[in-house]
Design a protein around this motif. Sequence first.
Motif, PDB file in Angstrom:
ATOM      1  N   VAL A   1       1.162  -0.879  -0.539  1.00 41.75           N
ATOM      2  CA  VAL A   1      -0.246  -0.002   0.155  1.00 41.75           C
ATOM      3  C   VAL A   1       1.029   1.179  -0.177  1.00 41.75           C
ATOM      4  N   ALA A   2       1.889   1.279   1.079  1.00 44.11           N
ATOM      5  CA  ALA A   2       3.103   2.698   1.258  1.00 44.11           C
ATOM      6  C   ALA A   2       3.343   2.809  -0.755  1.00 44.11           C
ATOM      7  N   VAL A   3       3.418   1.819  -1.122  1.00 47.23           N
ATOM      8  CA  VAL A   3       4.216   1.841  -2.710  1.00 47.23           C
ATOM      9  C   VAL A   3       3.746   2.528  -3.849  1.00 47.23           C
ATOM     10  N   VAL A   4       2.362   2.405  -3.289  1.00 43.12           N
ATOM     11  CA  VAL A   4       1.311   3.168  -4.072  1.00 43.12           C
ATOM     12  C   VAL A   4       1.379   4.485  -4.673  1.00 43.12           C
ATOM     13  N   PRO A   5       1.511   5.562  -4.185  1.00 43.63           N
ATOM     14  CA  PRO A   5       2.289   6.855  -4.608  1.00 43.63           C
ATOM     15  C   PRO A   5       3.053   6.745  -5.551  1.00 43.63           C
ATOM     16  N   LEU A   6       4.138   5.937  -5.166  1.00 48.85           N
ATOM     17  CA  LEU A   6       5.564   5.839  -5.620  1.00 48.85           C
ATOM     18  C   LEU A   6       5.101   5.450  -7.674  1.00 48.85           C
ATOM     19  N   VAL A   7       4.393   4.406  -7.160  1.00 52.63           N
ATOM     20  CA  VAL A   7       3.794   4.055  -8.621  1.00 52.63           C
ATOM     21  C   VAL A   7       2.827   4.181  -9.547  1.00 52.63           C
ATOM     22  N   THR A   8       2.498   5.353  -8.836  1.00 50.92           N
ATOM     23  CA  THR A   8       1.596   5.917  -9.316  1.00 50.92           C
ATOM     24  C   THR A   8       2.577   7.439 -10.223  1.00 50.92           C
ATOM     25  N   LEU A   9       3.287   6.972  -9.402  1.00 45.86           N
ATOM     26  CA  LEU A   9       4.103   8.654  -9.651  1.00 45.86           C
ATOM     27  C   LEU A   9       4.779   8.227 -11.671  1.00 45.86           C
ATOM     28  N   PHE A  10       5.029   6.754 -11.060  1.00 50.35           N
ATOM     29  CA  PHE A  10       6.366   6.856 -12.222  1.00 50.35           C
ATOM     30  C   PHE A  10       5.565   6.159 -13.822  1.00 50.35           C
ATOM     31  N   VAL A  11       4.302   5.444 -13.110  1.00 48.98           N
ATOM     32  CA  VAL A  11       3.212   4.719 -14.226  1.00 48.98           C
ATOM     33  C   VAL A  11       2.883   5.748 -14.727  1.00 48.98           C
TER      34      VAL A  11
ATOM     35  N   VAL B   1       3.947   5.437 -18.030  1.00 45.40           N
ATOM     36  CA  VAL B   1       3.192   4.801 -18.769  1.00 45.40           C
ATOM     37  C   VAL B   1       2.287   6.302 -20.261  1.00 45.40           C
ATOM     38  N   PHE B   2       1.521   6.977 -19.420  1.00 48.11           N
ATOM     39  CA  PHE B   2       0.192   7.598 -19.736  1.00 48.11           C
ATOM     40  C   PHE B   2       0.324   8.846 -20.131  1.00 48.11           C
ATOM     41  N   ARG B   3       2.258   9.056 -19.939  1.00 46.51           N
ATOM     42  CA  ARG B   3       2.240  11.116 -20.501  1.00 46.51           C
ATOM     43  C   ARG B   3       2.206  11.593 -19.802  1.00 46.51           C
ATOM     44  N   VAL B   4       1.218  11.702 -18.335  1.00 47.94           N
ATOM     45  CA  VAL B   4       1.089  12.641 -18.120  1.00 47.94           C
ATOM     46  C   VAL B   4       1.863  13.879 -17.530  1.00 47.94           C
ATOM     47  N   LYS B   5       1.906  15.597 -17.520  1.00 49.74           N
ATOM     48  CA  LYS B   5       3.317  16.035 -17.382  1.00 49.74           C
ATOM     49  C   LYS B   5       3.465  16.200 -15.338  1.00 49.74           C
ATOM     50  N   ALA B   6       4.579  16.652 -15.561  1.00 53.53           N
ATOM     51  CA  ALA B   6       5.578  16.150 -14.181  1.00 53.53           C
ATOM     52  C   ALA B   6       4.065  16.653 -12.855  1.00 53.53           C
ATOM     53  N   TRP B   7       3.998  18.053 -13.270  1.00 56.93           N
ATOM     54  CA  TRP B   7       3.309  18.895 -11.961  1.00 56.93           C
ATOM     55  C   TRP B   7       2.233  18.474 -11.745  1.00 56.93           C
TER      56      TRP B   7
ATOM     57  N   GLY C   1      14.033  23.227 -22.516  1.00 58.62           N
ATOM     58  CA  GLY C   1      12.260  23.549 -23.267  1.00 58.62           C
ATOM     59  C   GLY C   1      11.802  22.790 -23.578  1.00 58.62           C
ATOM     60  N   MET C   2      11.470  22.019 -22.430  1.00 55.10           N
ATOM     61  CA  MET C   2      10.906  20.591 -22.773  1.00 55.10           C
ATOM     62  C   MET C   2      10.213  20.492 -21.703  1.00 55.10           C
ATOM     63  N   ALA C   3       9.362  21.628 -21.241  1.00 56.38           N
ATOM     64  CA  ALA C   3       8.504  20.999 -20.039  1.00 56.38           C
ATOM     65  C   ALA C   3       7.124  20.715 -20.601  1.00 56.38           C
ATOM     66  N   GLY C   4       6.970  19.796 -19.266  1.00 52.19           N
ATOM     67  CA  GLY C   4       5.307  18.967 -19.917  1.00 52.19           C
ATOM     68  C   GLY C   4       5.840  17.470 -21.052  1.00 52.19           C
ATOM     69  N   LYS C   5       7.606  17.865 -20.968  1.00 54.77           N
ATOM     70  CA  LYS C   5       7.557  16.681 -21.595  1.00 54.77           C
ATOM     71  C   LYS C   5       8.691  16.012 -20.888  1.00 54.77           C
ATOM     72  N   GLU C   6       8.127  15.583 -20.062  1.00 53.68           N
ATOM     73  CA  GLU C   6       9.547  14.999 -18.795  1.00 53.68           C
ATOM     74  C   GLU C   6       9.432  13.238 -19.227  1.00 53.68           C
ATOM     75  N   GLY C   7       7.588  12.717 -18.966  1.00 50.33           N
ATOM     76  CA  GLY C   7       7.344  11.533 -19.314  1.00 50.33           C
ATOM     77  C   GLY C   7       8.210  10.848 -20.672  1.00 50.33           C
ATOM     78  N   ASP C   8       8.979  12.129 -22.004  1.00 48.15           N
ATOM     79  CA  ASP C   8      10.027  11.720 -23.191  1.00 48.15           C
ATOM     80  C   ASP C   8      11.080  10.819 -22.523  1.00 48.15           C
ATOM     81  N   ILE C   9      11.799  12.024 -21.248  1.00 47.73           N
ATOM     82  CA  ILE C   9      12.780  11.853 -21.094  1.00 47.73           C
ATOM     83  C   ILE C   9      12.784  10.581 -20.228  1.00 47.73           C
ATOM     84  N   PHE C  10      12.094  10.538 -19.735  1.00 50.97           N
ATOM     85  CA  PHE C  10      11.928   8.840 -18.156  1.00 50.97           C
ATOM     86  C   PHE C  10      12.319   8.336 -19.304  1.00 50.97           C
ATOM     87  N   ARG C  11      11.267   8.054 -19.830  1.00 54.81           N
ATOM     88  CA  ARG C  11      11.425   6.419 -21.297  1.00 54.81           C
ATOM     89  C   ARG C  11      12.950   6.156 -21.523  1.00 54.81           C
ATOM     90  N   LYS C  12      13.496   7.211 -21.875  1.00 51.25           N
ATOM     91  CA  LYS C  12      14.557   7.371 -22.892  1.00 51.25           C
ATOM     92  C   LYS C  12      15.322   6.826 -21.597  1.00 51.25           C
TER      93      LYS C  12
END
Length: 603
Positions: free
Chosen positions: A19-29, A33-39, A560-571
Amino acid sequence: MFQQILDPVFGSLGLSALVAVVPLVTLFVLLGVFRVKAWKAALVSLALSIILAISVWQMPPLQALSATAEGALYGVVPILWILVTALWVYRLSVVTGWFEVLGERVRAVSDDQRVLAILIAFCFGALLESLAGFGAPVAISAAMLMAAGMKPLKAAVVSLLANTAPVAFGAMAAPIITLSAVTGIDIDVLSQMAGRQTPFVAVIVPLILVFLVDGMRGVRQTWPVALVAGVVFGLAQFVTANYIAVEITDIVAAVVTVAAVLLMLRVWQPKVPLSFPEDGEGEQSLAGAADGTEPAASAGHTTGRTASGTSNNGGGTNAGATPNRGGGSTTTTVTRTVLASESEQTIDKSKYSERKLTWYAVLPYVVIIAVFSVSQIPVIKEWLSVNGTFVFQWPGLDVVSPAGDPVGAMTFKLGHIGATGTLLLLSGIIVTALYKISPRRALGAFTETIHQLRFTIITVVAVLALSFVMNLSGQTQSLGFALASAGGFFALLSPLIGWVGVAITGSDTSSNSLFGLLQVTAATQAGLDPVLMASANSSAGVLGKMLSPQNLAVAAAAVGMAGKEGDIFRKLIGWSLGMLVLFTGFIYLQSTPILSWMVPAWP
């Protein structure tokens, strides 16, 4: 008073950890996966952690909110204070036109992208990490790579991955100093142990960098310089950490490595250099990207050739001569960076000698190094230590551990005069004077920096609030103790704990503060060497820094890629996990008779 509970879910430590890991897993997923903006991902995960703290770990609501506020302030001071002031210094060089010249000077050393990735991201980034840390090395090295001509995504990925080997000894060895404080293990012993681990990371990082830039062709063509950089850096770390002084480990390693690489380039160059594109085809403008939109190439914003070396985009973009690879006199404009200002200047290089051009181009970084070096003079360092920090008990918190001991996070240390951000601010003021920038223009550059970083600020504040809520509510402890219950196999899990800690907080110092004592306690219970496990928390933790949301946000903002953190994460996630697996195997061997001789003796 609130006493933390280790197993609030049906009395099961394992279920509680899940249960404790749920917030962390949610953040990374959400990021990967869903390419939600980091903020947005950070705010969702923060909300989840608060809900779990109150409903599952039974933390009083007001204390949960107080923990959120404390984490948010820690995100502002020191982390954002460092980031904003570091990027402000960078912007000062941009608006005056000297950053453009720096790109030219750097390319004069080598026009090979792979070599510059080593020199800038690995060597210079390590030097900045040794002095500042907290995202500043990633932001500045990424910007410098872009100034030289590297594309935004590649510059961000290279800078983040390069920011691994020096982190354990970064910010004047703050992680090791913190680890010693929370574990009670002698700092020299921890320094020796870390100095016998991180060099193995340093050896492979330059090889990975050239692979990221140019694939296997890059490794085949530039492996000699990459190997020299990695081996020299690793050896310098080992020698300094074991026999000289832990505080200057990265400074020595970075300076020695730069010298070694430059000397090698005098006698050896890649046979087929990977030059930067001259026509700008496919390059994208970064203007306007800080609002989270996709950077889009458009007329007047893509790079292009001019005959005069002046801007032809009509939008205030800098231009300047670059080394001509074709032998003619053509000059090339450079893609504007995210932190570029509409009031940029173009330097008239005919008024300066070559030596002065180089001096003014590197001046901000010389000033930064000088200011931080002076701050380490024993008398000044002691004065700043005594007078530069305001320590107080955080209001609204009364938390004890499951064992009944007060939790250290309730004490807040607010750095002011001697804070890294303040020293960077002083550096910026000195640069303003030396560049003869008007106070109004300098202030304008500062406000522009804050505006460009507005989404990064939200991300960093939310993630640090998340880490404090998890730590103070007991969620982190539940997760950590569940991992520590593995007994002898804990040697395989110890690096993972450090990795998770840095991935959450974005700071090796914070991870050591969070999990250092846990590592020692678990190691003692499992019959493992506490020095080895404590050091593993720091040394392996650095491999998670490239994935931490706040560092992703810093890198994205810088290019200049604010909002595209997910792209960097996947790399980066594959490289982070792959290096973690290799390093875990190395730590496990150090826990066995095979490599146990590497562990220094400690009572």
